[in-house]
Design an enzyme around this catalytic site. Structure first.
Site, PDB file in Angstrom:
ATOM      1  N   PHE A 150       0.803  -1.220   0.000  1.00 52.11           N
ATOM      2  CA  PHE A 150       0.000   0.000   0.000  1.00 52.11           C
ATOM      3  C   PHE A 150       0.837   1.272   0.000  1.00 52.11           C
ATOM      4  CE2 PHE A 150       0.722  -0.335   4.623  1.00 52.11           C
ATOM      5  CZ  PHE A 150       0.967   0.995   4.964  1.00 52.11           C
ATOM      6  N   LYS A 174      -1.398  -7.368  -8.908  1.00 50.28           N
ATOM      7  CA  LYS A 174      -2.379  -7.436  -7.831  1.00 50.28           C
ATOM      8  C   LYS A 174      -2.072  -6.286  -6.881  1.00 50.28           C
ATOM      9  CE  LYS A 174      -3.252  -8.416  -4.068  1.00 50.28           C
ATOM     10  NZ  LYS A 174      -3.825  -7.528  -2.964  1.00 50.28           N
ATOM     11  N   GLU A 177      -5.282  -3.935  -1.716  1.00 47.23           N
ATOM     12  CA  GLU A 177      -6.702  -3.605  -1.642  1.00 47.23           C
ATOM     13  C   GLU A 177      -6.955  -2.293  -0.901  1.00 47.23           C
ATOM     14  OE1 GLU A 177      -5.796  -6.747   1.568  1.00 47.23           O
ATOM     15  OE2 GLU A 177      -5.135  -6.192  -0.448  1.00 47.23           O
ATOM     16  N   SER A 227       5.385  -6.718   4.482  1.00 47.71           N
ATOM     17  CA  SER A 227       5.936  -7.061   5.790  1.00 47.71           C
ATOM     18  C   SER A 227       6.686  -8.384   5.720  1.00 47.71           C
ATOM     19  CB  SER A 227       4.810  -7.165   6.824  1.00 47.71           C
ATOM     20  OG  SER A 227       3.999  -8.296   6.549  1.00 47.71           O
ATOM     21  N   CYS A 282       9.895   1.061   3.956  1.00 46.70           N
ATOM     22  CA  CYS A 282      10.804   0.035   4.453  1.00 46.70           C
ATOM     23  C   CYS A 282      12.230   0.548   4.569  1.00 46.70           C
ATOM     24  CB  CYS A 282      10.756  -1.213   3.565  1.00 46.70           C
ATOM     25  SG  CYS A 282      11.179  -0.922   1.848  1.00 46.70           S
ATOM     26  N   GLU A 383       9.153  -3.511  13.604  1.00 44.52           N
ATOM     27  CA  GLU A 383       8.897  -2.509  12.578  1.00 44.52           C
ATOM     28  C   GLU A 383       7.559  -1.840  12.889  1.00 44.52           C
ATOM     29  OE1 GLU A 383       9.112  -2.052   7.791  1.00 44.52           O
ATOM     30  OE2 GLU A 383       8.019  -3.778   8.559  1.00 44.52           O
TER      31      GLU A 383
END
Length: 490
Positions: A150, A174, A177, A227, A282, A383
Site C-alpha cells: 500500500f 495485484k 486492496e 511485511s 521500508c 517494525e
C-alpha cells in the site's frame, strides 16, 4: 454510491464476480473513495490464462518493438503526473510532493527498461575447443506477477512491470486492496499505448487472490514487497510450487550519529527519513543512535524538528506529513508507543491522539520520539511502520556498529560524520543491504538494485535495470560445433 472498481483481463475491463467489497478510504478524512472487489481465485485463473496465451506471440515480438510501447507509456505517465500524484495522496495519505517524487521514480524505471535491447544481450565465446563455439542467450520466463504493497502504489509496481514486459514476459498486477485507485489509472494509460491484449492484466483482491497467484501453475515468477511475515509466507508457498520468487520484507533501520556530524544537515535528513511518508517506508529511519558527545545536541535538535513538523492533509499548502494508512494502523502504532513507554523508554514527544483542525476523523499520528530505548526491547526490534523514532546512545562507533549488526533486519543503515575513516569503516562493517553516508537511503535509482539482507529479504535477485533482466529472463547456453570444410554441407 461509491464506484465499484473493475479488473482488467485480456485487454478488457470487467466487473468482478466477488461477493465482498472493501471500502477504499481517504486516510485524512475517512471519506470512502471507491469499493474494491475481493476477487475470487477463478479470476486470477482468467488473467493467467490470458497472459499465457498472449505470451506465445509477445515473446516473439523483437525487443526493439516491445519497448516502443514503453516509450508511449513514459509520455502518458508524464502527461498525467499531476493526476496520478493527487490520486496517491488521496488514497495513500502522503503529501503531494512525496507522491509526485514516487511517480517520477516510476517513470525512471520505464526509461531504464527501454534499454532492454542492450541489457538483455547474451555472451559469446568462439573456439572454446577446435570447431566449437559456445554462447548464452536470455529468453523470457513466461507469465509473471507482482503483489504490491500500500505504501508506494505508483512506484513499486514499476520496479517490475516495465522490465518484465520489455523482456518478453506477460504480467499480472495485484494491487494492495487499500490503495487500488492509482493502478486503475495506470492501467487505463497502459491501455492507451495499444499494448496487445493479455500482455498486462490487473486483478484486485486480498488473500484468496494472492494464494491463487502463488499456486497457479502458469505463473512462473512472483515479486512481492510488504511485511516480513507475509514475505516469508509468499516466498515459502511460491517456492514450494517451483516458482522464481523475490520478496522484500520489513526493516528496523538505524542511523548512527557521530559527534563530528554536521548538526543542521543531519537533523534535516534524519527527520525526513524518519517522518517522510509518515514513516511508512521500508527504508525509513526508525532508530537514531548517538555516539559519545553527540547525544545532547542531536537529541535536542531532533526534538525541535519533530515538534515543528506540520501534519495534515497532503494536498493542503505547507503540510509536511500526512496520516498513516488507516485507523487500524493508527491504533496499532499507538499501542506500540505505549509498549515502548512501559518498557522504559521516555516519550520526549508523544504523537498519539493529535487534533488536526478540519480532519478530526483522519488516521493521524504526529512525529514521536522515544528516548533511552533499550536495544533488547520490543520497540527496538519491531517494525512500527509509522512516524516513531527511537533514540539510543553508545560511547564508540564500534558499539554502534555492533548494535547495527545485532539486529535481525538488514534493509538500511546510515552514518553521519565528517570523518572519512569512520565512513569507510562503517560502510565496510555494517551488515545491511543499503548503506547511507551523510544521507538517508531512499529507494535506489532505477539502474541500481534494491538490496536487503537478513530478515528483510527473501528469494531470488531483487533489482532494477540489468538486475531485473536477470530475474525476468532465463539463460540458455548453446554449444555449437562447426565444420572446417563448411562447403561440404551444401
Amino acid at each position: 454510491m461509491a464506484e465499484q472498481l473493475q479488473n482488467y483481463i485480456n485487454g478488457q475491463w470487467c466487473a468482478s464476480a466477488a461477493t465482498e467489497y472493501l471500502d477504499v478510504v481517504n486516510p485524512a478524512t475517512c471519506e470512502v473513495l471507491a469499493k474494491v472487489p475481493l476477487s475470487p481465485a477463478h479470476e486470477v485463473d482468467d488473467a493467467a490464462q490470458a497472459a499465457a496465451a498472449a505470451f506465445q506471440t509477445w515473446r516473439r515480438v523483437p525487443a526493439g518493438d516491445r519497448i516502443q510501447y514503453l516509450f508511449k507509456l513514459k509520455t502518458l505517465l508524464e502527461e498525467n503526473l499531476d493526476d496520478l500524484s493527487r490520486t496517491i495522496t488521496l488514497e495513500c495519505g502522503k503529501i503531494y510532493a512525496e507522491a509526485k517524487a514516487e511517480m517520477q521514480r516510476a517513470i525512471e524505471n520505464v526509461e531504464v527498461a527501454c534499454g532492454i535491447p542492450m541489457l538483455m544481450q547474451g555472451d559469446v565465446s568462439e573456439d572454446i575447443a577446435r570447431g566449437i563455439d559456445e554462447f548464452m542467450i536470455r529468453q523470457p520466463l513466461g507469465v509473471c506477477a507482482a503483489i504490491a504493497p500500500f505504501n508506494f502504489p505508483g512506484m513499486i509496481p514499476f520496479w517490475f512491470l516495465p522490465y518484465a514486459i520489455a523482456c518478453g514476459n506477460t504480467y499480472i498486477l495485484k494491487p494492495s486492496e487499500k490503495v487500488p485507485l492509482t493502478l486503475q489509472k495506470v492501467m487505463r494509460l497502459i491501455e492507451q499505448t495499444g499494448l496487445p491484449p493479455g500482455v498486462v492484466n490487473l486483478v484486485n483482491g486480498a488473500k484468496e487472490a494472492v494464494d491463487a497467484i502463488l499456486d497457479h501453475p502458469t505463473i512462473r515468477g512472483i515479486s512481492f514487497v510488504g511485511s516480513s511475515p507475509v514475505a516469508k509466507y509468499v516466498y515459502s508457498r511460491a517456492a514450494a510450487n517451483g516458482k522464481r520468487v523475490q520478496c522484500q520484507g520489513g526493516a528496523k533501520n538505524p542511523i548512527i550519529v557521530l559527534p563530528d556530524a554536521d548538526l543542521d544537515s543531519t537533523i534535516r535528513i534524519a527527520a525526513d527519513s524518519a517522518f517522510g511518508c509518515a514513516g511508512q517506508r521500508c527504508l525509513a529511519a526508525s532508530l537514531m543512535v548517538t555516539v559519545g558527545r553527540a547525544r545532547e545536541p542531536f537529541t535536542e535538535a531532533m526534538t525541535e524538528a519533530a515538534k515543528s513538523r506540520v501534519v495534515g492533509f497532503g494536498l493542503d499548502q505547507g503540510v509536511q506529513m500526512g496520516p498513516v494508512i488507516n485507523l487500524q494502523s493508527r491504533d496499532r502504532i499507538a499501542d506500540l508507543i505505549q509498549q515502548g513507554i512501559e518498557e522504559g523508554a521516555k516519550p520526549l514527544i508523544d504523537g498519539r491522539n493529535p487534533k488536526i483542525s478540519g480532519y478530526e476523523n483522519g488516521s493521524f499520528v504526529r512525529p514521536t520520539l522515544l528516548q533511552d530505548v533499550r536495544p533488547d526491547s520490543r520497540i527496538a526490534q519491531t517494525e512500527i511502520f509509522g512516524p516513531v523514532l527511537g533514540l539510543l546512545h553508545v560511547e564508540t562507533i564500534d558499539e554502534a556498529i555492533a548494535l547495527v549488526n545485532s539486529g535481525h533486519w538488514g534493509n538500511m543503515a546510515c552514518l553521519f560524520t565528517s570523518s572519512g575513516a569512520a565512513a569507510r569503516k562503517f560502510r565496510y562493517e555494517a551488515e545491511a543491504g543499503n548503506i547511507g553516508i551523510n544521507i538517508g537511503v531512499a529507494a535506489p535509482m532505477a539502474f541500481f538494485p534494491f538490496s536487503g539482507w537478513k530478515e528483510s529479504f527473501f528469494g531470488d535477485l531483487h533489482g532494477q535495470g540489468k538486475h531485473a533482466v536477470e530475474f525476468f529472463t532465463q539463460t540458455k547456453v548453446v554449444v555449437e560445433r562447426w565444420f572446417q570444410d563448411w562447403t561440404r554441407q551444401f
